[in-house]
Design an enzyme around this catalytic site. Structure first.
Site, PDB file in Angstrom:
ATOM      1  N   HIS A   1      -2.356   2.209   2.586  1.00 58.74           N
ATOM      2  CA  HIS A   1      -2.867   3.233   2.369  1.00 58.74           C
ATOM      3  C   HIS A   1      -1.844   4.263   2.801  1.00 58.74           C
ATOM      4  CE1 HIS A   1      -6.652   0.962   3.326  1.00 58.74           C
ATOM      5  NE2 HIS A   1      -6.695   1.374   2.178  1.00 58.74           N
ATOM      6  N   HIS A  18      -4.629   0.275   6.189  1.00 60.51           N
ATOM      7  CA  HIS A  18      -2.825  -0.483   6.925  1.00 60.51           C
ATOM      8  C   HIS A  18      -2.073   0.007   6.604  1.00 60.51           C
ATOM      9  CE1 HIS A  18      -3.688  -2.205   2.349  1.00 60.51           C
ATOM     10  NE2 HIS A  18      -4.330  -2.665   2.963  1.00 60.51           N
ATOM     11  N   LYS A  29     -13.089  -1.965   6.895  1.00 59.88           N
ATOM     12  CA  LYS A  29     -11.504  -2.463   6.466  1.00 59.88           C
ATOM     13  C   LYS A  29     -10.182  -0.818   7.688  1.00 59.88           C
ATOM     14  CE  LYS A  29     -11.836  -4.895   2.197  1.00 59.88           C
ATOM     15  NZ  LYS A  29     -11.420  -5.099   0.693  1.00 59.88           N
TER      16      LYS A  29
END
Length: 568
Positions: free
Chosen positions: A132, A129, A126
RNA sequence: GUCCCCGUAGCUCAGCCGGAUAGAGCAUCGGUUUCCUAAACCGAAGGCCGCACGUUCGAAUCGUGCCGGGGACGCCA
């Protein structure tokens, strides 16, 4: 803490406590001084209400008596009503602050401790974004702060590279995976697959079974096709993460995903069993925690026999204890995982592991979008790289407008953009939720990273033009800095702020201190001409103050992970 | 329903190991550039510190309850 190690205003505070302790016959360490709101009330104060009550007199009498009795070198005690205020002599303060801030030791501590710090920990396959950003930036800052305070810090990036989500991903790949798309943009393609899986799984129960099957394979088969796929996904993700970490200046002693503990899972479960804490419930293996005051048990194995998040965290905790014999094991993980941490600490306690108490969850609030929640599954993400890019683009525009002749414009724009984003995150208390607002994140004015960077750059500019060799605090006539108390007080509180940031695991304490310092600094060079002020000694003293200001700002920004360009 | 976090100026927040008239930034209005970078500085205006009770000489700060927002609550992480 040893008195010799105290720096800045801390050293005066220690003297005040000692004198006050002697006067009222109390242990100096048990006393706490407050910082008066009003500047004219001095640097420290005590309210005399309690002492008066104990003595059966009134507070102003006590304050007056103590003010007469107490003698502290460089500090004046003064009674104001029921308060006893302490004023540090400006000249001695300036001398002390310069002595500290002109060395590289300012704010250094002696808290010798082995500290393991887990942070960032994004999920493989993933994209990173905005969510994080918090763990990454808070963790990285905390690591540097604790190191400065004397901790031996081991930074661990606990990648989410294991678990049933990979079963889903493998199942999705087997159904719709496209080699060409993967090679073009690995994470984007994997994200598409992940999103599609969640879209289709409700109408297609077969998918769920495929996913469970795949994860089961991953956990049991050594070198199957599934494992090779997983490895490819992991490597591709890691490469993308590295780019962001390089940009943010973040590094780790160990990048160990959950999978790193894979071969310890079995022995962990056996160990738990030998401790007698495992029991079966609805086909799963659980640890009951009702006696620890937690209603929900800790799930160790599913009914399918696969491991869970808690299993891997237990294994990781035990592995780290064996490897590092830590004094502290800190986890910078979102507050939504509060229960999980309570559970897994309680589980270790049930096994009689005293070191479980050294484990500390450092929670932080969520980032939410103004328009609704972020959800990876629904494909609604705000990419971290996008946020950083936009901030840097805006910084470039601002430079073009304000300082078009600046050399090395691109690199400075990058520093300012990153500084704005990083500082914006760190200036707030970590526990509070953050509503992501472009306008605020991209602001370069007021209490922002670029404001601190600007103040630092102004200092650099003065020092550059002074073209004077290194400044020695011993050669400064500090009486010439008596008129600069505000700045010296702000700088003098820096070591204390650093310790508070460490103790509370709260980088914002440092961030707030830097804002006060910058504000005092701006007032300083507004009022006091440095270069060509007409007096050689005065110029030298002021250059020393500017150097101290520049050093402390550079140091604080570095600890927070905010770049500090010399020109902007 | 239970548990955790948050609730301070129009907005974003600091202050919270209780103490002296509650502080910043943004936005608004006004001012500062022949002067070391105006990404700055100065001033004005703006507050039942969610509500109530309690502890205390003293509560934005501690405790309890309520209200509002967010989160978590067995086979996700």
């Amino acid at each position: 803490m040893l008195k010799e190690n105290l720096q800045g205003l801390d050293s005066f505070a220690a003297n005040v406590k000692e004198a006050l302790g002697n006067a009222i016959e109390q242990e100096p360490a048990s006393l706490s001084l407050e910082i008066p709101r009003e500047e004219s009330h001095g640097e420290f104060a005590v309210a005399c209400f309690q002492m008066a009550q104990a003595e059966g007199t009134d507070p102003p009498t006590v304050a007056k008596r103590l003010a007469k009795e107490i003698e502290i070198p460089g500090v004046t005690a003064e009674a104001v009503g029921p308060f006893l205020n302490f004023k540090v002599d400006s000249e001695i303060l300036a001398q002390t602050v310069l002595e500290g801030a002109l060395t590289s030791k300012y704010g250094k501590g002696e808290e010798h401790a082995a500290t393991v710090l887990e942070f960032s920990s994004p999920n493989i396959a993933k994209p990173m974004h905005v969510g994080h950003l918090r763990s990454t930036v808070i963790g990285a800052a905390l690591a540097r702060i604790l190191m400065r305070l004397g901790h031996r810090v081991t930074r661990i990036n606990h990648l989410g590279d294991w678990g049933s989500q990979f079963g889903k991903l493998v199942a999705a790949w087997n159904n719709w995976g496209n080699e060409k798309s993967f090679l073009e943009s690995p994470i984007n393609h994997l994200l598409e697959l992940y999103v599609r899986f969640h879209e289709e799984e409700t109408d297609n129960p077969d998918l769920k079974d495929q996913a469970k099957e795949a994860f089961s394979e991953l956990e049991t088969e050594e070198d199957g096709e599934t494992r090779q796929l997983w490895q490819r996904f992991t490597e591709a993700s890691l490469q993308e993460f590295e780019q962001i970490y390089n940009r943010l200046g973040v590094s780790f002693e160990h990048i160990r995903g959950e999978s790193w503990y894979e071969n310890q899972l079995e022995s962990l479960v056996e160990w738990l069993d030998s401790c007698g804490v495992l029991e079966e419930s609805e086909g799963a293996q659980i640890i009951d925690l009702t006696e620890q005051g937690i209603d929900t048990p800790c799930l160790v194995k599913t009914a399918h026999g696969t491991t869970l998040y808690a299993t891997r965290d237990l294994a990781a905790a035990r592995s780290r204890w064996k490897e590092f014999s830590f004094d502290h094991s800190l986890y910078v993980v979102g507050s939504e995982q509060n229960l999980h941490f309570r559970q897994f600490k309680a589980a270790l306690s049930r096994c009689g592991e005293a070191w479980a108490e050294k484990i500390e969850h450092i929670p932080f609030g969520l980032i939410r979008m103004a328009g609704g929640k972020l959800s990876t599954r629904e494909g609604k993400v705000l990419l971290l790289s996008e946020v950083l890019d936009r901030a840097c683009e805006l910084a470039a525009e601002t430079i073009a407008e304000k300082n078009p002749d600046l050399p090395d414009r691109e690199s400075v724009a990058e520093k300012i953009g990153l500084g704005a984003v990083i500082f914006h995150d760190l200036k707030h208390q970590r526990q509070k939720d953050v509503v992501f607002d472009w306008k605020e994140v991209l602001s370069f004015e007021g209490d922002t990273g670029p404001y601190l960077q600007y103040t630092h750059a102004r200092c650099c500019s003065i020092l550059r033009k002074a073209n004077s060799p290194s400044i020695s605090s011993a050669e400064v006539d500090s009486s010439l800095l008596s008129d600069s108390k505000e700045l010296m007080v702000a700088l003098g509180r820096y070591p204390g702020a650093l310790r508070e940031a460490g103790r509370k695991r709260e980088p914002s304490a440092l961030a707030q201190s830097l804002l006060r310092i910058a504000s005092a600094g701006n007032a300083f060079y507004r009022d006091k001409r440095v270069l060509g002020c007409g007096d050689e000694n005065l110029e030298y003293a002021r250059l020393a103050a500017v150097t101290a200001l520049r050093n402390v700002l550079a140091d604080g920004l570095h600890l927070l992970g905010v770049p500090a360009p010399e020109e902007m």
